[in-house]
Structure formats: C-alpha cells, structure tokens
Scaffold this motif. Sequence first.
Motif, PDB file in Angstrom:
ATOM      1  N   HIS A  61     -16.362   0.549  -6.519  1.00 27.94           N
ATOM      2  CA  HIS A  61     -15.925   2.208  -7.261  1.00 27.94           C
ATOM      3  C   HIS A  61     -14.177   2.022  -7.081  1.00 27.94           C
ATOM      4  CE1 HIS A  61     -19.273   3.239  -8.213  1.00 27.94           C
ATOM      5  NE2 HIS A  61     -19.776   2.336  -8.656  1.00 27.94           N
ATOM      6  N   TYR A  62     -13.973   3.158  -5.619  1.00 29.76           N
ATOM      7  CA  TYR A  62     -12.887   2.426  -5.152  1.00 29.76           C
ATOM      8  C   TYR A  62     -11.677   1.772  -5.231  1.00 29.76           C
ATOM      9  CZ  TYR A  62      -8.468   3.117  -1.881  1.00 29.76           C
ATOM     10  OH  TYR A  62      -7.215   3.502  -1.820  1.00 29.76           O
ATOM     11  N   LYS A  63     -12.417   0.749  -5.212  1.00 26.09           N
ATOM     12  CA  LYS A  63     -11.149  -0.800  -5.368  1.00 26.09           C
ATOM     13  C   LYS A  63     -10.614  -0.885  -6.501  1.00 26.09           C
ATOM     14  CE  LYS A  63     -13.558  -3.639  -1.525  1.00 26.09           C
ATOM     15  NZ  LYS A  63     -13.854  -5.348  -1.477  1.00 26.09           N
ATOM     16  N   PHE A  64     -11.260  -0.608  -7.541  1.00 30.05           N
ATOM     17  CA  PHE A  64     -11.484  -0.574  -8.803  1.00 30.05           C
ATOM     18  C   PHE A  64      -9.553   0.215  -8.982  1.00 30.05           C
ATOM     19  CE2 PHE A  64     -10.546   0.539 -13.698  1.00 30.05           C
ATOM     20  CZ  PHE A  64     -10.640  -0.587 -14.168  1.00 30.05           C
ATOM     21  N   VAL A  65     -10.101   1.563  -9.236  1.00 31.56           N
ATOM     22  CA  VAL A  65      -9.186   2.005  -8.791  1.00 31.56           C
ATOM     23  C   VAL A  65      -7.770   2.037  -7.910  1.00 31.56           C
ATOM     24  CG1 VAL A  65      -8.324   4.846  -7.950  1.00 31.56           C
ATOM     25  CG2 VAL A  65     -10.647   4.287  -8.965  1.00 31.56           C
ATOM     26  N   LYS A  66      -8.070   1.497  -6.808  1.00 32.89           N
ATOM     27  CA  LYS A  66      -6.853   1.305  -5.769  1.00 32.89           C
ATOM     28  C   LYS A  66      -5.640   0.131  -6.699  1.00 32.89           C
ATOM     29  CE  LYS A  66      -5.631  -0.459  -1.359  1.00 32.89           C
ATOM     30  NZ  LYS A  66      -4.345   0.256  -1.012  1.00 32.89           N
ATOM     31  N   ASP A  71     -10.864   0.194   5.190  1.00 31.74           N
ATOM     32  CA  ASP A  71     -10.871  -1.778   5.335  1.00 31.74           C
ATOM     33  C   ASP A  71     -10.419  -2.025   3.649  1.00 31.74           C
ATOM     34  OD1 ASP A  71     -11.532  -1.782   7.365  1.00 31.74           O
ATOM     35  OD2 ASP A  71     -13.710  -2.163   7.259  1.00 31.74           O
ATOM     36  N   ALA A  72     -10.943  -1.121   2.310  1.00 32.60           N
ATOM     37  CA  ALA A  72     -10.603  -1.420   1.169  1.00 32.60           C
ATOM     38  C   ALA A  72      -9.411  -0.262   0.440  1.00 32.60           C
ATOM     39  CB  ALA A  72     -11.918  -0.875   0.541  1.00 32.60           C
ATOM     40  N   MET A  75       0.383  -1.213  -0.095  1.00 31.42           N
ATOM     41  CA  MET A  75       0.284  -0.061  -0.356  1.00 31.42           C
ATOM     42  C   MET A  75       0.903   1.356  -0.016  1.00 31.42           C
ATOM     43  SD  MET A  75      -2.540   1.612   2.815  1.00 31.42           S
ATOM     44  CE  MET A  75      -4.450   0.124   2.669  1.00 31.42           C
ATOM     45  N   SER A  76       0.662   2.281  -0.428  1.00 35.20           N
ATOM     46  CA  SER A  76       1.375   3.544  -0.539  1.00 35.20           C
ATOM     47  C   SER A  76       1.152   4.384   0.609  1.00 35.20           C
ATOM     48  CB  SER A  76       0.804   4.478  -1.581  1.00 35.20           C
ATOM     49  OG  SER A  76       1.568   5.583  -2.073  1.00 35.20           O
ATOM     50  N   LYS A  77       2.496   5.294   0.990  1.00 24.66           N
ATOM     51  CA  LYS A  77       2.323   5.084   2.101  1.00 24.66           C
ATOM     52  C   LYS A  77       1.882   7.203   1.917  1.00 24.66           C
ATOM     53  CE  LYS A  77       2.805   2.188   5.080  1.00 24.66           C
ATOM     54  NZ  LYS A  77       1.935   1.255   5.345  1.00 24.66           N
ATOM     55  N   LEU A  78       1.619   6.954   1.012  1.00 26.76           N
ATOM     56  CA  LEU A  78       1.611   9.177   0.266  1.00 26.76           C
ATOM     57  C   LEU A  78       0.302   9.009   0.608  1.00 26.76           C
ATOM     58  CD1 LEU A  78       2.292   8.958  -3.676  1.00 26.76           C
ATOM     59  CD2 LEU A  78       4.317   9.349  -1.329  1.00 26.76           C
ATOM     60  N   VAL A  87     -19.532   4.097   5.928  1.00 23.87           N
ATOM     61  CA  VAL A  87     -19.268   4.641   3.616  1.00 23.87           C
ATOM     62  C   VAL A  87     -17.856   4.297   4.629  1.00 23.87           C
ATOM     63  CG1 VAL A  87     -18.604   5.685   2.004  1.00 23.87           C
ATOM     64  CG2 VAL A  87     -21.583   5.013   3.261  1.00 23.87           C
ATOM     65  N   ILE A  88     -17.518   5.419   5.228  1.00 23.67           N
ATOM     66  CA  ILE A  88     -15.811   6.167   5.403  1.00 23.67           C
ATOM     67  C   ILE A  88     -15.066   4.480   6.398  1.00 23.67           C
ATOM     68  CG2 ILE A  88     -13.904   7.542   6.820  1.00 23.67           C
ATOM     69  CD1 ILE A  88     -16.322   9.523   6.387  1.00 23.67           C
ATOM     70  N   LEU A  89     -15.398   3.833   7.129  1.00 26.20           N
ATOM     71  CA  LEU A  89     -14.556   2.809   7.397  1.00 26.20           C
ATOM     72  C   LEU A  89     -14.617   1.686   6.189  1.00 26.20           C
ATOM     73  CD1 LEU A  89     -15.682   3.007  10.955  1.00 26.20           C
ATOM     74  CD2 LEU A  89     -13.302   3.935   9.805  1.00 26.20           C
ATOM     75  N   ASP A  90     -16.429   1.844   5.838  1.00 24.93           N
ATOM     76  CA  ASP A  90     -15.963   0.612   5.069  1.00 24.93           C
ATOM     77  C   ASP A  90     -14.602   0.329   3.191  1.00 24.93           C
ATOM     78  OD1 ASP A  90     -17.440  -0.708   6.178  1.00 24.93           O
ATOM     79  OD2 ASP A  90     -19.288  -0.112   4.211  1.00 24.93           O
TER      80      ASP A  90
END
Length: 371
Positions: A120-125, A184-185, A1-4, A178-181
């Motif tokens: 949607h976020y998982k795809f970008v990550k 977690d992602a 995971m990026s630390k930026l 939502v933020i915590l989900d």
Amino acid sequence: MSKLHTPFRYDYVGSFLRPEKLKKAREQYAEGKLDDAGLKTVEDECITELIKKQKELGYHVITDGEFRRSYWHLDFMWGLQGIEHIELDHGYFFHGEETTHGSCKVTGKISGENHPFVQHYKFVKQFEDENTIAKQTIPSPAQTLAELYRDDNGKDTAAVYPDIEPLIQDIAAAYHTVILDLYDAGCRNIQFDDCTWGMIVDDGFWKSMAGSGFTLEGEASKYLKINNLALQDLPEDLTVNTHICRGNYHSTYACSGPYDTVAPYVFAKENVNAFYLEFDDERSGSFDCLAQVPDGKKVVLGLITTKRPELEDKEAVIRRIHEAAKFVPLENLCLSPQCGFASCEIGNKLTAEEQWNKLRLVKEIAEEVWK
C-alpha cells in the motif's frame, strides 16, 4: 527520494472521507460482485485523485487517505501473522453511537512478515516529489495490545500467550519487522496512531475497571514499554511520530480527560520525534501538560476539529497557538486537524468540500503564524 520529514507547519493526521465511487466498490466487493483486482483498480483511482488534491492544496505530506482500510487500526492488525479478523456481538461504545463490530483474535505466534501495508505504501510513494513526502499511518503497538484484551478477546489471547511479557515482545518484534520492511520500500515517515492514552485518562474507563486491580501507572508503563520496544534500533533517517486522540467515529468520541496524568509517560519518555495532539475542545484539557515535552521535540496542535463542518475562528486559533508556545517554543509547534476525517469507512459528518475547507484554514493560519 524526497528528503522532507514530518511534521510540517500545516499538516494533517492521515485519513480522508471516502468518495462514493469507493464506497460503492467496497459494497460490491463485500457482496461478491467485484473481485480483488476490480476493487484495487477503484482504490488506485481514488487514491490517485486524493493525492492530486492534497498537492493542489499545497500540503507537503501525502497519504492514501486510508482508502484501502475499513478501520484506522484493525486492518493493520489483521495483516500481522497470528492475528485474524473476527466480528464481536457489539462494537465500541462511543458517546451517542455504537461502532461496527470488527475486532481481532490471536490464533498463533504473532509476527510481521509480508504485511500488506508495505505494498500500500509503495503505491503512494510513486507520487513523491521534491515538495511532498509520503507518510504511512499505522496503529501503535500499544493499540494492538489493548485490542487483544478487549472484552472476551483476552481469553483467546491467553490461550496462545498465557503470560503478557512474551506477547509484548512478539508484538514489538512484529512491528519492528513491518517498520523495517516499510523502510526498505523507501518509507522515511511513519505515524503511530494511538487511542490508549486517551482511554486511560478517561474517568469512565476507570469506573469500568473498578476492582480489576489495574492502575494508571501500570497501564501507562505497559503501553510505553511496548511502543518503545518497537522503536528500538531503527535507522537514524527514519522519522516516527505519534498521534494521540480520544476516539473519532461518525463525529462522535469515546473518551474525555486531559493529558496531564499520562504526560510523564508518553510525552516525557516515548521515543518519537513529534506528537500530534487532540486539542479541539474542552475534553482535552489545558496546555499545561506540554511542559512534559522534552526540549527539541515537536508538537502538532490539533486545534481544528474534523467532527463538525463549521470553520473555526482564525484569530481564536492563533491565540491558542501562542498559549501553547508558553510551554513549547513556537518554532517547535505545528498545526493540524485534531484527527482524521474518516477514521473508519463511515467517515465524519461533513462533506468533501467542508473537509477541504478545514485544510485550507489550517494552511492559512499556519502561514500567518509562522511567516
């Protein structure tokens, strides 16, 4: 995971002009000529191409450009439990143009589980690397609260929530879920997009509210409260910033007015890490309001407009950065466009290449100022 962590010296708000391939696919989807899987395939392809371009330009943040959304804000609200998509008989009335008519209706208790933005976020990550971090943009809790009282929406809202306090608590709790989900992602950078502060500094807004009994202090306190409630008890390594603007639709705007009257609330007291602020023309006022920003917090100066294709004068922008540094130390300042390039599907009035030229200019200036 990026630390930026956001913000970066050269940065952007998050939305981008939709490519024609995506616009056509969404039209076909609306007409029933393309199914969910077919639309997602096109969205995935266009987002992949967008992220490649973001990286080629040398930016350290990546987003999906909000390519899966119709609006910068409403699609998120429609993803909450207890809220559904409705169409009003009119849109928002911007200066010179009326927007499309989407809005929200409360149908039951609001909560935040199973929100589609997490996927949607998982795809970008998956495209993160040692030089780039994925940022998830969402409308602020205050923006959702305001939408639920827009025009006649308040009647539906009152039918489920006769008192505003339980509504505030439930919206904040839904956001927290939502933020915590998202966390977690793998999400470590979230941005609240927020037009409520721009709305309540606008003289036209208060003329429309004449005789209503509402006050700036009351509205500002309400919006500050709901945003900070959603930000309580979050993981320490999660960065949450906010972007504040006055409306951005097809190169038009909704509101005008300096930040001065709301600065003692949002700048001084909202528990975010950084403020992305619209400062691309005289509607935003002076930098004096930045004196309210607490020590150590960052300000991203939105000095490059996304509303017009013409490139700003580099030296003039550099002078403005140093003017702002009289109120916030230069090491705590960054540079970006004032807003996204396409807050809604329609996008602003510039070409894709003009969009990229704006971002090239932001980077060029930042690298000169912060050598």
